[in-house]
Scaffold this motif. Structure first.
Motif, PDB file in Angstrom:
ATOM      1  N   VAL A  95      -5.456   7.136  19.220  1.00 40.26           N
ATOM      2  CA  VAL A  95      -7.108   6.958  18.454  1.00 40.26           C
ATOM      3  C   VAL A  95      -6.694   8.279  17.450  1.00 40.26           C
ATOM      4  CG1 VAL A  95      -8.255   5.224  19.188  1.00 40.26           C
ATOM      5  CG2 VAL A  95      -7.791   7.284  20.324  1.00 40.26           C
ATOM      6  N   SER A  96      -7.873   8.604  16.428  1.00 42.18           N
ATOM      7  CA  SER A  96      -8.211   9.532  15.680  1.00 42.18           C
ATOM      8  C   SER A  96      -8.485  10.402  16.152  1.00 42.18           C
ATOM      9  CB  SER A  96      -8.855   9.476  14.335  1.00 42.18           C
ATOM     10  OG  SER A  96      -7.906   8.693  13.986  1.00 42.18           O
ATOM     11  N   ASN A  97      -8.226  11.517  16.422  1.00 43.34           N
ATOM     12  CA  ASN A  97      -9.082  13.033  16.956  1.00 43.34           C
ATOM     13  C   ASN A  97     -10.206  13.237  16.068  1.00 43.34           C
ATOM     14  OD1 ASN A  97      -7.072  15.158  17.416  1.00 43.34           O
ATOM     15  ND2 ASN A  97      -6.068  13.841  18.591  1.00 43.34           N
ATOM     16  N   THR A 114     -15.471  -1.253  20.036  1.00 41.51           N
ATOM     17  CA  THR A 114     -14.560  -2.252  18.555  1.00 41.51           C
ATOM     18  C   THR A 114     -13.233  -2.102  19.114  1.00 41.51           C
ATOM     19  OG1 THR A 114     -14.075   0.253  17.639  1.00 41.51           O
ATOM     20  CG2 THR A 114     -16.464  -0.877  16.730  1.00 41.51           C
ATOM     21  N   TYR A 169     -15.392   7.952  11.480  1.00 38.10           N
ATOM     22  CA  TYR A 169     -13.670   8.328  12.121  1.00 38.10           C
ATOM     23  C   TYR A 169     -12.716   6.988  11.037  1.00 38.10           C
ATOM     24  CZ  TYR A 169     -14.172  11.491  15.845  1.00 38.10           C
ATOM     25  OH  TYR A 169     -14.748  13.003  15.872  1.00 38.10           O
ATOM     26  N   LYS A 186      -6.540  11.090   9.204  1.00 38.11           N
ATOM     27  CA  LYS A 186      -7.588  10.792   8.536  1.00 38.11           C
ATOM     28  C   LYS A 186      -9.176   9.566   8.577  1.00 38.11           C
ATOM     29  CE  LYS A 186      -6.434  12.854   4.648  1.00 38.11           C
ATOM     30  NZ  LYS A 186      -5.237  12.697   4.107  1.00 38.11           N
ATOM     31  N   GLY A 187      -8.524   8.838  10.122  1.00 38.16           N
ATOM     32  CA  GLY A 187      -8.762   7.607  11.168  1.00 38.16           C
ATOM     33  C   GLY A 187      -8.374   5.986  10.026  1.00 38.16           C
ATOM     34  N   LEU A 188      -7.829   5.975   9.671  1.00 41.17           N
ATOM     35  CA  LEU A 188      -7.181   5.015   8.312  1.00 41.17           C
ATOM     36  C   LEU A 188      -7.120   3.799   9.589  1.00 41.17           C
ATOM     37  CD1 LEU A 188      -5.703   6.052   5.833  1.00 41.17           C
ATOM     38  CD2 LEU A 188      -7.526   3.798   5.728  1.00 41.17           C
ATOM     39  N   ASP A 239      -7.806   4.111  13.196  1.00 42.77           N
ATOM     40  CA  ASP A 239      -8.986   3.498  14.073  1.00 42.77           C
ATOM     41  C   ASP A 239      -9.519   2.442  12.881  1.00 42.77           C
ATOM     42  OD1 ASP A 239      -8.943   5.053  15.540  1.00 42.77           O
ATOM     43  OD2 ASP A 239     -10.505   6.537  14.921  1.00 42.77           O
ATOM     44  N   ARG A 240      -9.481   2.096  11.595  1.00 43.72           N
ATOM     45  CA  ARG A 240     -10.001   1.337  10.792  1.00 43.72           C
ATOM     46  C   ARG A 240      -9.138   0.165  10.904  1.00 43.72           C
ATOM     47  NH1 ARG A 240     -12.759   2.303   6.030  1.00 43.72           N
ATOM     48  NH2 ARG A 240     -14.760   0.705   7.067  1.00 43.72           N
ATOM     49  N   PHE A 241      -7.387   0.314  10.109  1.00 43.68           N
ATOM     50  CA  PHE A 241      -6.598  -0.577  11.058  1.00 43.68           C
ATOM     51  C   PHE A 241      -6.717  -1.565  12.392  1.00 43.68           C
ATOM     52  CE2 PHE A 241      -4.255   1.511   7.972  1.00 43.68           C
ATOM     53  CZ  PHE A 241      -4.720   0.411   6.579  1.00 43.68           C
ATOM     54  N   ARG A 242      -6.997  -0.560  13.166  1.00 40.34           N
ATOM     55  CA  ARG A 242      -6.970  -1.464  14.658  1.00 40.34           C
ATOM     56  C   ARG A 242      -7.991  -1.591  15.091  1.00 40.34           C
ATOM     57  NH1 ARG A 242      -6.345   2.594  19.207  1.00 40.34           N
ATOM     58  NH2 ARG A 242      -6.315   0.620  20.614  1.00 40.34           N
ATOM     59  N   SER A 243      -9.217  -2.142  14.353  1.00 44.25           N
ATOM     60  CA  SER A 243     -10.525  -2.714  14.472  1.00 44.25           C
ATOM     61  C   SER A 243     -10.595  -3.874  13.020  1.00 44.25           C
ATOM     62  CB  SER A 243     -11.562  -1.818  13.912  1.00 44.25           C
ATOM     63  OG  SER A 243     -12.013  -1.712  12.435  1.00 44.25           O
ATOM     64  N   LEU A 244     -10.211  -4.365  12.681  1.00 46.54           N
ATOM     65  CA  LEU A 244      -9.236  -5.214  12.129  1.00 46.54           C
ATOM     66  C   LEU A 244      -8.695  -6.837  12.431  1.00 46.54           C
ATOM     67  CD1 LEU A 244      -8.510  -3.537   8.573  1.00 46.54           C
ATOM     68  CD2 LEU A 244     -10.579  -4.255   9.271  1.00 46.54           C
ATOM     69  N   LEU A 297     -11.236  -0.526  20.499  1.00 41.92           N
ATOM     70  CA  LEU A 297     -10.143   0.587  19.835  1.00 41.92           C
ATOM     71  C   LEU A 297      -9.892   1.368  21.243  1.00 41.92           C
ATOM     72  CD1 LEU A 297     -11.335   2.077  16.701  1.00 41.92           C
ATOM     73  CD2 LEU A 297      -9.833   0.515  17.364  1.00 41.92           C
ATOM     74  N   ALA A 326     -12.031   5.109   7.760  1.00 43.99           N
ATOM     75  CA  ALA A 326     -11.696   5.766   6.561  1.00 43.99           C
ATOM     76  C   ALA A 326     -11.296   5.685   5.386  1.00 43.99           C
ATOM     77  CB  ALA A 326     -11.174   6.659   7.274  1.00 43.99           C
ATOM     78  N   ARG A 336     -16.174   2.935  20.194  1.00 50.24           N
ATOM     79  CA  ARG A 336     -14.677   2.712  20.182  1.00 50.24           C
ATOM     80  C   ARG A 336     -14.019   1.982  21.159  1.00 50.24           C
ATOM     81  NH1 ARG A 336     -11.524   8.168  19.545  1.00 50.24           N
ATOM     82  NH2 ARG A 336     -11.871   8.686  17.412  1.00 50.24           N
ATOM     83  N   ASN A 396      -4.939   7.883  -1.824  1.00 46.55           N
ATOM     84  CA  ASN A 396      -3.472   7.463  -2.911  1.00 46.55           C
ATOM     85  C   ASN A 396      -4.420   5.712  -3.021  1.00 46.55           C
ATOM     86  OD1 ASN A 396      -2.628  10.077  -2.555  1.00 46.55           O
ATOM     87  ND2 ASN A 396      -1.807   9.571  -0.676  1.00 46.55           N
ATOM     88  N   LEU A 397      -4.937   5.170  -3.013  1.00 52.32           N
ATOM     89  CA  LEU A 397      -5.499   4.507  -3.426  1.00 52.32           C
ATOM     90  C   LEU A 397      -6.999   4.088  -4.456  1.00 52.32           C
ATOM     91  CD1 LEU A 397      -4.483   1.374  -1.040  1.00 52.32           C
ATOM     92  CD2 LEU A 397      -2.946   2.025  -2.277  1.00 52.32           C
ATOM     93  N   ARG A 400       0.809  -1.218   0.086  1.00 46.97           N
ATOM     94  CA  ARG A 400       0.397   0.227  -0.287  1.00 46.97           C
ATOM     95  C   ARG A 400       0.935   0.843  -0.095  1.00 46.97           C
ATOM     96  NH1 ARG A 400      -1.592   3.019   5.531  1.00 46.97           N
ATOM     97  NH2 ARG A 400      -2.674   4.730   4.822  1.00 46.97           N
ATOM     98  N   ARG A 435       1.626   4.274  -3.298  1.00 45.80           N
ATOM     99  CA  ARG A 435       1.353   5.123  -3.079  1.00 45.80           C
ATOM    100  C   ARG A 435       1.832   6.439  -4.108  1.00 45.80           C
ATOM    101  NH1 ARG A 435      -1.700   6.693   1.501  1.00 45.80           N
ATOM    102  NH2 ARG A 435      -0.094   8.107   2.258  1.00 45.80           N
ATOM    103  N   ARG A 493     -12.141  -9.299  16.596  1.00 42.31           N
ATOM    104  CA  ARG A 493     -12.781  -8.710  15.500  1.00 42.31           C
ATOM    105  C   ARG A 493     -12.511  -8.742  14.756  1.00 42.31           C
ATOM    106  NH1 ARG A 493      -6.890  -6.728  18.297  1.00 42.31           N
ATOM    107  NH2 ARG A 493      -7.699  -5.187  19.455  1.00 42.31           N
TER     108      ARG A 493
END
Lengths: 258, 331
Positions: free
Chosen positions: A256-258, B53, B87, A89-91, A93-98, B55, B89, B50, B93-94, A17, A21, B78
């Motif tokens: 975590v994102s804010n 999930t 939040y 951007k919150g990515l 958070d997404r990664f940490r929830s996976l 977090l 996202a 959070r 760039n992909l 990834r 970019r 998870r």
């Protein structure tokens, strides 16, 4: 798949990834290569004539190994920018929830930096050869030197991972990197021999890992009499990697994102 | 825990410094249903998501998602959830396809299944044509659709949508509601947070109103609206002296006596369908002229005013300091 298999696969997916970019953000890559080339030209042609480097035939033989160390250390800066952007951007958070490995986001970042750093080594030595630098040591030593550069660059990727995770925006990461770390590269033997510095600064510069690694690079690339520094340089690179990988991964677990 | 409960929390507590983000939250979401967690900014909605999930860890209390403890079984949990919204996202760039494929690989679906699933989802979320384009060229609505698709890559049984339409223009919001109804909510259990009653009303099977980290009301959308008197009819008369006549004429449309404020007759409607036509007919029959007539739907403000005795703006102003402190706490 095994846990280890998953970790490796997650890391490779994220490294891919990051590399995908790069050509899509050409400004990132040009900023990253043009600045060190400018510095090289500046020091070789503007300041070089006024800097005495006893023991070296020409200033360029002293400078190139040093400036390669500075460049390689800042190669990891893309990690700081990328992570702070992901955080904003919150990515993250997404990664940490996976259900993925906890270290993969950071390992993916730092691995893709190794690839970028390899390109950067080619460019820097290419420019070096054009302005009169030449390797004065054995091919084995040169190879060991290149390996040391990549290892030291990898260590700094972890330093910048911690910077990125503690920055709420790429602007903050930029400020942290250039205010906190950039000056350290000047208070070292990267550009000038430390012997000409005031004694308090010289004392600092002599224990600065940037000096140790630059002197080790000089030993390995141009046969300078700094053989002892090679061990020290590897020790620094490995030590920094271990400490900052530990700090960064524990920070990531709470990010975590804010 | 009953096996048909997908999300369950008990006395969930979370502080950020002095601020109580969650102050003993109990929730229970039956499998296959949609819970709307409704509240103003700073009420604790995002903190709840959070924790659920994995977090953030709660200070005390417990929570189970898909029967798994959010702290002790975080890693297994998870694999059972998808997260999207304000939040969560996507990578600008992909391409859309690359984003979904990456998420599929990180759920460990394998390379070929990840690619197949990505194409399938792009198709389903009307992004097939844009799938090969970089996400930074997408509109806000397209990004949100991709974000929703990313949450569904692994077909998780439980999906969290954190303020999925915040920041969208009204048209895109309605489009996204349709997407959520038709393509997200078919099957999984969904926990949706929102600041908008109409959103919760439209999408959720039941609603929990949250304020200052506490659930202050729970029920279906109809039950909540009943508590605040349902839809309201407001009539401005041509002749202010006819107010009494108008109130009597409109009595049948409401369960209680209509009242008047500043020359406007107001009543809570029993049935909002056709209410305006019915009211005009009734007023016409007693020869009362109408200047202006409108049905006002209850808003979050109304629910809030009813439940807490203060409007939402006040609640948000009170919480502004708290939000800041909450960020500090997380940093």
């Amino acid at each position: 798949m095994s846990q280890l298999g998953n970790s490796v696969s997650d890391t490779l997916v994220l490294a891919k990834r990051n590399l995908q970019r790069i050509p899509r953000q050409p400004d990132l890559l040009t900023g990253y290569t043009i600045q060190p080339v400018m510095f090289t030209l500046l020091f070789v042609y503007v300041f070089g004539g006024a800097i005495a480097t006893p023991g070296y035939d020409d200033y360029v033989d002293f400078l190139i190994p040093g400036i390669v160390v500075q460049t390689i250390a800042f190669g990891g800066f893309t990690t700081a920018l990328g992570l702070s952007d992901d955080l904003r951007k919150g990515l993250i958070d997404r990664f940490r929830s996976l259900p993925m490995s906890r270290g993969a986001v950071l390992a993916g970042r730092t691995f893709s930096d190794v690839f970028l750093n390899s390109i950067s080594l080619v460019i820097m030595f290419g420019v070096g050869l054009l302005v009169g630098f030449s390797f004065l040591s054995s091919p084995g030593e040169v190879a060991l030197g290149l390996f040391l550069m990549l290892l030291f660059g990898y260590a700094f990727s972890w330093v910048f991972a911690l910077v990125g995770l503690n920055s709420s925006s790429p602007e903050t990461a930029n400020a942290l990197g250039f205010i906190a770390i950039f000056p350290l590269t000047f208070a070292s033997s990267i550009f000038v021999p430390t012997a000409t510095m005031p004694s308090w600064l010289e004392a600092f510069a002599n224990v600065n890992p940037f000096s140790t690694v630059s002197d080790a690079a000089r030993a390995l690339f141009v046969g300078a009499p700094h053989g002892d520094d090679v061990w020290g340089a590897f020790a620094w690179a490995i030590g920094i990697t271990i400490v900052f990988a530990f700090l960064s991964i524990s920070r990531y677990r709470r990010a975590v994102s804010n | 825990m009953a096996s048909d409960v997908a999300i369950e929390t008990h006395e969930l507590l979370k502080h950020f410094g002095e601020v109580k983000a969650l102050d003993g939250v109990d929730l229970s979401v039956p499998q296959g249903t949609i819970l709307g967690l409704l509240g103003p900014n700073g009420a604790g909605k995002t903190t709840a998501v959070r924790i659920l999930t994995t977090l953030l860890a709660p200070d005390s209390g417990s929570a189970r998602v898909a029967g798994l403890d959010v702290v002790k079984q975080a890693a297994e949990l998870r694999a059972q959830i998808g997260l999207a919204g304000q939040y969560a996202a996507v990578d600008e760039n992909l391409t859309g396809f690359e984003n979904l494929e990456m998420v599929g690989r990180l759920y460990h679906l394998g390379k070929a299944p990840s690619r197949k699933r990505s194409s399938e989802l792009l198709e389903r979320f009307d992004l097939a044509d844009a799938g090969g384009r970089l996400v930074r060229t997408y509109s806000g609505g397209m990004r949100r659709r991709l974000d929703l698709a990313a949450a569904l890559v692994a077909r998780p049984p439980i999906v969290f949508l954190d303020e999925p339409t915040t920041g969208l223009d009204p048209r895109s919001r309605i489009g996204l509601w349709e997407t959520i109804e038709e393509r997200v909510a078919q099957g999984p259990t969904v926990l949706l947070t929102t600041q908008y009653l109409d959103e919760a009303d439209r999408l959720a099977d039941s609603i929990a109103v949250i304020d200052h980290g506490k659930v202050i009301a729970e029920g279906t959308s109809d039950e909540l609206k009943d508590r605040i008197g349902g839809e309201r009819l407001e009539v401005r008369l041509e002749d202010g002296t006819q107010i009494e006549t108008a109130r009597d004429a409109l009595r049948e449309l409401s369960a209680e006596q209509p009242w008047s404020e500043d020359g406007v007759v107001k009543l809570s409607l029993l049935e909002d369908r056709g209410a305006i036509a019915e009211a005009v007919r009734k007023l016409d029959a007693v020869a009362v002229g109408v200047d202006d007539i409108a049905v006002r739907r209850p808003t979050l403000d109304d629910v809030f005013l009813q439940l807490t005795g203060r409007p939402v703006e006040e609640a948000e102003a009170e919480d502004a300091g708290g939000e800041e402190a909450a960020r500090e706490g997380q940093a």
